[in-house]
Write a protein that holds these residues in place. Sequence first.
Motif, PDB file in Angstrom:
ATOM      1  N   ARG A 119      18.181  -6.501  -0.224  1.00  0.00           N
ATOM      2  CA  ARG A 119      19.364  -7.153   0.057  1.00  0.00           C
ATOM      3  C   ARG A 119      20.246  -6.146   1.183  1.00  0.00           C
ATOM      4  N   THR A 120      21.075  -6.728   1.725  1.00  0.00           N
ATOM      5  CA  THR A 120      22.291  -6.223   2.413  1.00  0.00           C
ATOM      6  C   THR A 120      23.576  -6.416   2.217  1.00  0.00           C
ATOM      7  N   ALA A 121      24.356  -5.823   2.586  1.00  0.00           N
ATOM      8  CA  ALA A 121      25.930  -5.755   2.301  1.00  0.00           C
ATOM      9  C   ALA A 121      26.723  -4.988   3.432  1.00  0.00           C
ATOM     10  N   PRO A 122      27.836  -5.353   3.809  1.00  0.00           N
ATOM     11  CA  PRO A 122      28.622  -5.049   5.003  1.00  0.00           C
ATOM     12  C   PRO A 122      29.356  -3.585   4.826  1.00  0.00           C
ATOM     13  N   VAL A 123      29.787  -3.094   3.731  1.00  0.00           N
ATOM     14  CA  VAL A 123      30.483  -2.001   3.393  1.00  0.00           C
ATOM     15  C   VAL A 123      29.754  -0.765   2.877  1.00  0.00           C
ATOM     16  N   ARG A 124      29.892   0.479   3.486  1.00  0.00           N
ATOM     17  CA  ARG A 124      29.103   1.603   3.117  1.00  0.00           C
ATOM     18  C   ARG A 124      29.966   2.335   2.047  1.00  0.00           C
ATOM     19  N   ILE A 125      29.476   2.715   0.984  1.00  0.00           N
ATOM     20  CA  ILE A 125      29.894   3.597   0.073  1.00  0.00           C
ATOM     21  C   ILE A 125      29.524   5.045   0.333  1.00  0.00           C
ATOM     22  N   ALA A 126      28.291   5.387   0.495  1.00  0.00           N
ATOM     23  CA  ALA A 126      27.878   6.755   0.695  1.00  0.00           C
ATOM     24  C   ALA A 126      26.441   6.813   0.836  1.00  0.00           C
ATOM     25  N   SER A 127      25.793   7.718   0.967  1.00  0.00           N
ATOM     26  CA  SER A 127      24.462   8.101   0.836  1.00  0.00           C
ATOM     27  C   SER A 127      23.825   8.494  -0.290  1.00  0.00           C
ATOM     28  N   LEU A 128      22.503   8.074  -0.378  1.00  0.00           N
ATOM     29  CA  LEU A 128      21.815   8.905  -1.277  1.00  0.00           C
ATOM     30  C   LEU A 128      21.576  10.375  -1.163  1.00  0.00           C
ATOM     31  N   ALA A 129      22.130  10.813  -0.056  1.00  0.00           N
ATOM     32  CA  ALA A 129      22.158  12.392   0.110  1.00  0.00           C
ATOM     33  C   ALA A 129      23.180  13.015  -0.515  1.00  0.00           C
ATOM     34  N   ASP A 130      24.232  12.332  -0.874  1.00  0.00           N
ATOM     35  CA  ASP A 130      25.351  12.728  -1.510  1.00  0.00           C
ATOM     36  C   ASP A 130      25.355  12.506  -3.203  1.00  0.00           C
ATOM     37  N   LEU A 131      24.264  12.060  -3.633  1.00  0.00           N
ATOM     38  CA  LEU A 131      24.023  11.918  -5.135  1.00  0.00           C
ATOM     39  C   LEU A 131      23.063  12.763  -5.604  1.00  0.00           C
ATOM     40  N   ASP A 132      23.371  12.950  -6.854  1.00  0.00           N
ATOM     41  CA  ASP A 132      22.344  13.969  -7.783  1.00  0.00           C
ATOM     42  C   ASP A 132      21.035  13.243  -8.008  1.00  0.00           C
ATOM     43  N   ALA A 133      20.879  11.897  -8.231  1.00  0.00           N
ATOM     44  CA  ALA A 133      19.881  11.132  -8.734  1.00  0.00           C
ATOM     45  C   ALA A 133      20.143   9.691  -8.642  1.00  0.00           C
ATOM     46  N   MET A 134      18.823   9.217  -8.638  1.00  0.00           N
ATOM     47  CA  MET A 134      19.084   7.445  -8.514  1.00  0.00           C
ATOM     48  C   MET A 134      17.927   7.040  -9.683  1.00  0.00           C
ATOM     49  N   TYR A 135      18.249   6.160 -10.531  1.00  0.00           N
ATOM     50  CA  TYR A 135      17.522   5.542 -11.510  1.00  0.00           C
ATOM     51  C   TYR A 135      17.133   3.944 -11.114  1.00  0.00           C
ATOM     52  N   SER A 136      15.886   3.778 -11.075  1.00  0.00           N
ATOM     53  CA  SER A 136      15.520   2.589 -10.657  1.00  0.00           C
ATOM     54  C   SER A 136      14.094   2.139 -11.070  1.00  0.00           C
ATOM     55  N   ASP A 137      13.746   0.816 -11.226  1.00  0.00           N
ATOM     56  CA  ASP A 137      12.128   0.335 -11.283  1.00  0.00           C
ATOM     57  C   ASP A 137      11.408   0.438 -10.097  1.00  0.00           C
ATOM     58  N   ALA A 138      11.922   0.560  -9.023  1.00  0.00           N
ATOM     59  CA  ALA A 138      11.105   0.485  -7.778  1.00  0.00           C
ATOM     60  C   ALA A 138      10.586   1.761  -7.187  1.00  0.00           C
ATOM     61  N   ASP A 139       9.603   1.696  -6.329  1.00  0.00           N
ATOM     62  CA  ASP A 139       9.080   2.972  -5.656  1.00  0.00           C
ATOM     63  C   ASP A 139       9.765   2.665  -4.559  1.00  0.00           C
ATOM     64  N   LEU A 140      10.497   3.923  -3.935  1.00  0.00           N
ATOM     65  CA  LEU A 140      11.218   3.739  -2.604  1.00  0.00           C
ATOM     66  C   LEU A 140      10.301   3.718  -1.575  1.00  0.00           C
ATOM     67  N   PRO A 141      10.825   2.911  -0.243  1.00  0.00           N
ATOM     68  CA  PRO A 141       9.999   3.142   0.739  1.00  0.00           C
ATOM     69  C   PRO A 141       9.543   4.711   1.201  1.00  0.00           C
ATOM     70  N   GLU A 142       8.436   4.815   1.589  1.00  0.00           N
ATOM     71  CA  GLU A 142       7.741   6.305   1.725  1.00  0.00           C
ATOM     72  C   GLU A 142       8.886   7.062   2.625  1.00  0.00           C
ATOM     73  N   LYS A 143       9.338   6.867   3.663  1.00  0.00           N
ATOM     74  CA  LYS A 143      10.545   7.425   4.295  1.00  0.00           C
ATOM     75  C   LYS A 143      11.653   7.785   3.466  1.00  0.00           C
ATOM     76  N   LEU A 144      11.894   6.939   2.825  1.00  0.00           N
ATOM     77  CA  LEU A 144      13.137   7.002   1.987  1.00  0.00           C
ATOM     78  C   LEU A 144      13.072   8.186   1.015  1.00  0.00           C
ATOM     79  N   ALA A 145      11.742   7.900   0.188  1.00  0.00           N
ATOM     80  CA  ALA A 145      11.498   8.769  -0.748  1.00  0.00           C
ATOM     81  C   ALA A 145      11.198  10.065  -0.062  1.00  0.00           C
ATOM     82  N   ALA A 146      10.608  10.417   1.028  1.00  0.00           N
ATOM     83  CA  ALA A 146      10.626  11.995   1.541  1.00  0.00           C
ATOM     84  C   ALA A 146      12.247  12.256   1.703  1.00  0.00           C
TER      85      ALA A 146
END
Length: 266
Positions: free
Chosen positions: A213-240
């Motif tokens: 999905r996409t949305a127009p307003v930025r909250i932050a980056s995953l770089a600013d967070l300690d953890a992410m919980y998801s059911d998905a494997d992230l794209p290879e570059k984002l995982a790296a």
Amino acid sequence: MSQTLRHPEILEIARRDGKVTVERLAAHFGVTLQTIRRDLTDLAEAGRLDRVHGGAVLPSGTSNIGYEERRALNADTKRAIARACAADIPDGISLFLNIGTTTEAVARELLHHRDLLVVTNNMNVANILAANTDCEIVVTGGQLRRADGGLVGPLATGTIRQFKFDCAVIGCSALDADGDLLDFDIQEVSVSQAILRQSRRTVLVADHTKLSRTAPVRIASLADLDAMYSDADLPEKLAADCEGWATEVVRSWVVDDAGPSWQEPG
């Protein structure tokens, strides 16, 4: 399957594939072409899809889908994500839970936690956790967003700034390939940014649909967070990138009597 059950699944397929066709949906649900055409017309009239020849596509990413619809989508997946997140939340801490159907699922998984102080701008979270008598609940106040029970605006952010949370669990409407958390409501984004500034540990809960999905307003980056919980494997570059940022990615699996519905990577 009733229309009420078909509509959320049609939208989920559209988000996954980018479009839906009348013929494929009719075969998928075992109903007539005319039934699917009526479904797509109803969804288009509600602003959920745009009709095209032979099917429908997602509308532009400038507005969110309805709250009840979001709550119904991927309920088992959100429950699994919430269970994994709640398992890492200790008793006896201060915690913020923000607006979102996945954060509400986290609240349900905290009903047996003890000695929590939970601050929230989500009326639904407050109502869920009211059943836990070992949990102190603080509601931020703010402008009520009737569509989903969220509280936004200066009063909400002002309340948040009075606290320093041990942990914050937030959701988002979309997650970009570069790791940016995105949302639709700029007032909600301001509240989320305040939450992140006031928390020692910050956690995102997001199911796989947020990656498409996409949305127009930025909250932050995953770089600013300690953890992410998801059911998905992230794209290879984002995982790296997450590995480089030291952002932990915790993968959850839906478990039923037959076992996990996802195969853990070796």
